[in-house]
Design an enzyme around this catalytic site. Structure first.
Site, PDB file in Angstrom:
ATOM      1  N   ILE A   1      19.673 -20.751  79.074  1.00 32.01           N
ATOM      2  CA  ILE A   1      20.731 -21.429  79.831  1.00 32.01           C
ATOM      3  C   ILE A   1      21.975 -21.598  78.959  1.00 32.01           C
ATOM      4  O   ILE A   1      21.869 -21.868  77.761  1.00 32.01           O
ATOM      5  CB  ILE A   1      20.220 -22.785  80.383  1.00 32.01           C
TER       6      ILE A   1
ATOM      7  N   GLY B   1      15.560 -20.804  78.998  1.00 33.59           N
ATOM      8  CA  GLY B   1      15.619 -20.437  80.418  1.00 33.59           C
ATOM      9  C   GLY B   1      15.129 -19.019  80.668  1.00 33.59           C
ATOM     10  O   GLY B   1      14.689 -18.689  81.777  1.00 33.59           O
TER      11      GLY B   1
ATOM     12  N   ASP C   1      11.552 -19.221  81.505  1.00 35.01           N
ATOM     13  CA  ASP C   1      11.398 -19.654  82.907  1.00 35.01           C
ATOM     14  C   ASP C   1      11.582 -18.458  83.835  1.00 35.01           C
ATOM     15  O   ASP C   1      10.863 -18.295  84.817  1.00 35.01           O
ATOM     16  CB  ASP C   1      12.463 -20.707  83.262  1.00 35.01           C
TER      17      ASP C   1
ATOM     18  N   GLU D   1      13.405 -25.702  74.830  1.00 33.40           N
ATOM     19  CA  GLU D   1      13.939 -26.935  75.420  1.00 33.40           C
ATOM     20  C   GLU D   1      13.645 -28.181  74.584  1.00 33.40           C
ATOM     21  O   GLU D   1      14.501 -29.046  74.426  1.00 33.40           O
ATOM     22  CB  GLU D   1      13.386 -27.125  76.848  1.00 33.40           C
TER      23      GLU D   1
ATOM     24  N   ASP E   1      12.608 -27.721  82.745  1.00 37.37           N
ATOM     25  CA  ASP E   1      12.496 -28.212  84.129  1.00 37.37           C
ATOM     26  C   ASP E   1      12.706 -27.146  85.202  1.00 37.37           C
ATOM     27  O   ASP E   1      12.884 -27.467  86.368  1.00 37.37           O
ATOM     28  CB  ASP E   1      13.480 -29.371  84.366  1.00 37.37           C
TER      29      ASP E   1
END
Ligand SMILES: Cc1cc2nc3c(=O)[nH]c(=O)nc-3n(C[C@H](O)[C@H](O)[C@H](O)COP(=O)(O)OP(=O)(O)OC[C@H]3O[C@@H](n4cnc5c(N)ncnc54)[C@H](O)[C@@H]3O)c2cc1C
Ligand code: SF4
Length: 698
Positions: free
Chosen positions: A493, A549, A552, A572, A580
């Site tokens: 991210i 990310g 993810d 993270e 999340d």
């Protein structure tokens, strides 16, 4: 019909929510008229009827602000569906009430029920949270020139007047919203649902005081004399005639009057329950005229046209086809019909001669950098009806911010190459952060911010979702590869995006700020889930680093492959947050809970061989080139199989992950009961017997 209009009729009634029911307005336009024309049945007020699996209302990719100009049927349909999806919609209308032309239509005897559609949409506005701004005109429009030029008119004497006498002015108390204000309020997309303006036919004397438009009659209630000629015998011409022929209570609101008019014997004393019809004396003599030759009213609905024609015939309306209009003057309307010149001595001439799109705002909005979508009459006035307006509003709302529609995609992708970056979102702008290509049934989605280590910024999150929606909707795309441009797959991210999020979610109320943040997280999760929602298999090809990310993201792919230089890290925890957007939920199912916990608690970097050992990746290739080649070979093998069955396999394995074995077995039994007997099954058997490769449809 009521259940086509609203399949939840019974539930809503039982729950005491009658005001939420979408009511059948008895138009027959999309149900019986379709049936008799051999078309798929649907419903004017509910275009999803019989199209429930084709028109899907999915969550919006973000809570982007959308401005809708015009609260007629098209604007209402769009605004309420877009808001239902989660867009932040503001609906502007210059009028004092919602409904556009439906407010005029509901004045016509027999069309009073059109009010119910507006009642329904009014409630939907409330339920979906659309911000409604009535008495608000958007843009400052130079008034439409009233003079019309007719260079080829036969009877144009020097200085003839061709200006219509009706006014297009707006109430001076109406507020204005300028285009600059739309921009400053953060709107990037504007939906123009501004409808139509009546067409002014180029007839000499059109500016005469006895000339009125249908709006003067139906909307503004201007006085109309005892003899009237109506120019134009389309739906509005018939409706205006019907309106002018009735006085007092409408027969559709007075049962006794209705039965008398249609000769229904409610006492059953007469044979067949029929008595001679009793028609009230008409208050006017009416001529209904059309330029076209052929039957007057031929274009009316298959199952309702006869009613309108009979009603007018019963009231002695003179219907004339093949009319040439020569001029209008104090004597009346001068016409030629069947080669004969006639003067219709009338008090008024009412113009019902079609409509033109009202979309003057389009160019100004585009010049201000806004993306403009046209729907309803603003898009196309010819053959316009509410069926098209409502359907178009719904279709735009479900497709908004999605990549090109299936219909835009090539029917078969074999040998069709779409150059990277050339696939357009919403048909206009190329993707900023991805390159997308489709070759030999294989879609390749490449993260493309190499100078920023492919960090996932806001645009990339949105575009990933759009790209996978596009893969899902494009028949020619049978399988997808996800890869990264430059030195590494992704650094995860974009931290700048996270820091900028504060402004986006800020609200005076603490709870609302928190709620906004929750919504942002759900939106980001939804982006990644789009890989799982995509019915086609997704293969992630990872080279270099894949961080935060990125983990993810790859956890949502069907399979993962990497090159020997790949490294992974669930980062993270090191920036002080709990991951999340999916790693903690999906990774334990891929590599086991113990290892997932270790990696998430420690943020320990691990390499390609460890990733292979823990079964995060299926295979490790020596180099990036070998990785891309190897993954493409696997994708090619998948693309050659039955696409229908591959989609079934993905559905079943994804379902099995989140359900018990018994549930999965039950599901596949139902699935195959529906899909097993396919052309693909037959083709696979024939190919096998003929010792040839099978050829499947997309
Ligand atoms: C008498 C009559 C009978 C009809 N009967 C039928 C029928 O039986 N069946 C059928 O299918 N259709 C019927 N129609 C047609 C139907 O009403 C239209 O096709 C439909 O309303 C078109 O919808 P729309 O949303 O495109 O535009 P409209 O309904 O014209 O709505 C446009 C809206 O935009 C607003 N607007 C325009 N410019 C601005 C601006 N700059 N700022 C803010 N607001 C603006 C207007 O105030 C208006 O409310 C009938 C129409 C009439 C007049
Ligand atoms: S098309 Fe018209 S008549 Fe048919 S179900 Fe829908 S609203 Fe009712």
């Amino acid at each position: 019909r009521p259940f086509l209009a609203d399949p939840l009729f019974v539930q809503k009634a039982a729950a005491g929510k009658a005001d939420e029911i979408n009511t059948c307005i008895g138009c027959n336009q999309a149900c019986l008229d379709h049936t008799f024309a051999g078309k798929v049945t649907s419903c004017l007020v509910n275009p999803r009827a019989c199209h429930e699996t084709l028109i899907n209302i999915t969550p919006a990719p973000s809570r982007e602000r959308i401005a809708v100009v015009g609260a007629g049927p098209a604007g209402l349909s769009f605004a309420t569906t877009a808001a239902q999806r989660g867009f932040d919609v503001t609906l502007f209308d210059a009028a004092t009430e919602i409904g556009g032309q439906f407010n005029i239509a509901k004045q016509v005897p027999g069309k009073e029920e059109f009010f119910e559609t507006l009642r329904y949409f009014g409630k939907q506005i409330e339920l979906t949270g659309v911000t409604l701004q009535l008495k608000t005109k958007v843009g400052v429009i130079a008034s439409r020139p009233n003079r019309v030029s007719i260079p080829h008119a036969e009877h144009e004497p020097c200085g003839a007047d061709f200006s219509p006498p009706w006014s297009t002015e707006v109430d001076p108390t109406t507020s204005r919203v300028s285009i600059e204000e739309l921009v400053s309020r953060g709107f990037k997309q504007v939906v123009l649902a501004t409808g139509v303006t009546p067409r002014t036919p180029p007839i000499e004397g059109i500016g005469h005081a006895k000339v009125l438009s249908y709006l003067d009659v139906l909307r503004d209630k201007k006085p109309v004399g005892k003899t009237v000629a109506l120019i134009g015998a389309g739906g509005i011409g018939f409706d205006t005639a019907e309106y002018l022929l009735h006085e007092g209570t409408s027969p559709s609101l007075d049962k006794a009057k209705f039965f008398a008019e249609w000769g229904v014997d409610t006492s059953y004393a007469e044979r067949g329950g029929l008595t001679p019809a009793h028609i009230d004396k008409s208050p006017r003599k009416i001529y209904l005229l059309q330029r076209k030759t052929g039957k007057v009213g031929d274009g009316l609905g298959k199952t309702t046209g006869w009613i309108h024609r009979t009603s007018l015939k019963n009231r002695h309306v003179e219907m004339l086809a093949g009319v040439t209009y020569r001029r209008i003057d104090d004597a009346g309307l001068h016409i030629t019909v069947n080669g004969e010149e006639r003067t219709l001595v009338v008090d008024n001439v009412v113009i019902c001669a079609g409509q033109e799109p009202q979309r003057e705002l389009q160019a100004e909005l585009q010049a201000a950098g806004l993306q403009v979508h046209l729907i309803g009459g603003a898009d196309e006035a010819a053959e316009l009806d509410a069926k098209r307006a409502i359907k178009q509003g719904l279709e735009l709302a479900v497709a908004l911010a999605a990549a090109p529609k299936a219909a835009d995609a090539p029917a078969s992708a074999a040998c069709v190459t779409i150059a990277a970056g050339s696939i357009q979102k919403n048909g206009t702008t190329p993707f900023e952060t991805l390159t997308v290509s489709l070759v030999d049934h294989i879609a390749t989605i490449r993260l493309n911010r190499p100078d920023k280590a492919n960090a996932m910024n806001l645009a990339m999150w949105h575009e990933i979702c759009q790209a996978f929606q596009w893969v899902d909707a494009t028949p020619g795309a049978r399988v997808a590869i996800l890869e990264g441009e430059g030195k590494l797959f992704t650094s995860g991210i974009d931290l700048q995006m996270m820091m900028g999020m504060g402004d986006q979610i800020q609200n005076d109320c603490e709870a609302r700020t928190r709620e906004n943040l929750r919504q942002v997280i759900l939106d980001l999760q939804d982006t990644l889930t789009s890989l799982e929602r995509c019915r086609k298999p997704v293969l992630a090809a990872i080279h270099g680093a894949c961080i935060g990310g990125g983990i993810d993201l790859i956890c949502c792919a069907d399979m993962r492959y990497c090159s020997a230089d790949a490294s992974f890290c669930i980062k993270e925890i090191d920036i002080g947050m709990t991951a999340d957007v999916g790693t903690l939920q999906r990774l334990p199912k891929l590599i086991g809970e113990g290892m997932a916990r270790e990696l998430a608690y420690t943020a320990r970097k691990f390499d390609a061989s460890e990733a292979l050992q823990m079964k995060l990746v299926n295979r490790v290739f020596d180099t990036r080139e070998a990785l891309l080649k190897g993954v493409r070979e696997i994708a090619t093998t998948i693309a050659a199989k039955s696409p229908l069955s591959i989609r079934g396999v993905k559905e079943m394995i994804s379902y099995a992950r989140d359900h018990t074995v018994a549930d999965g077995l039950n599901y596949v039994a139902t699935w195959n009961a529906a899909m097993l007997l396919s052309n693909d099954l037959q083709e696979a058997m024939m190919a096998n017997m003929g010792k040839r490769p099978p050829e499947f449809k997309d």
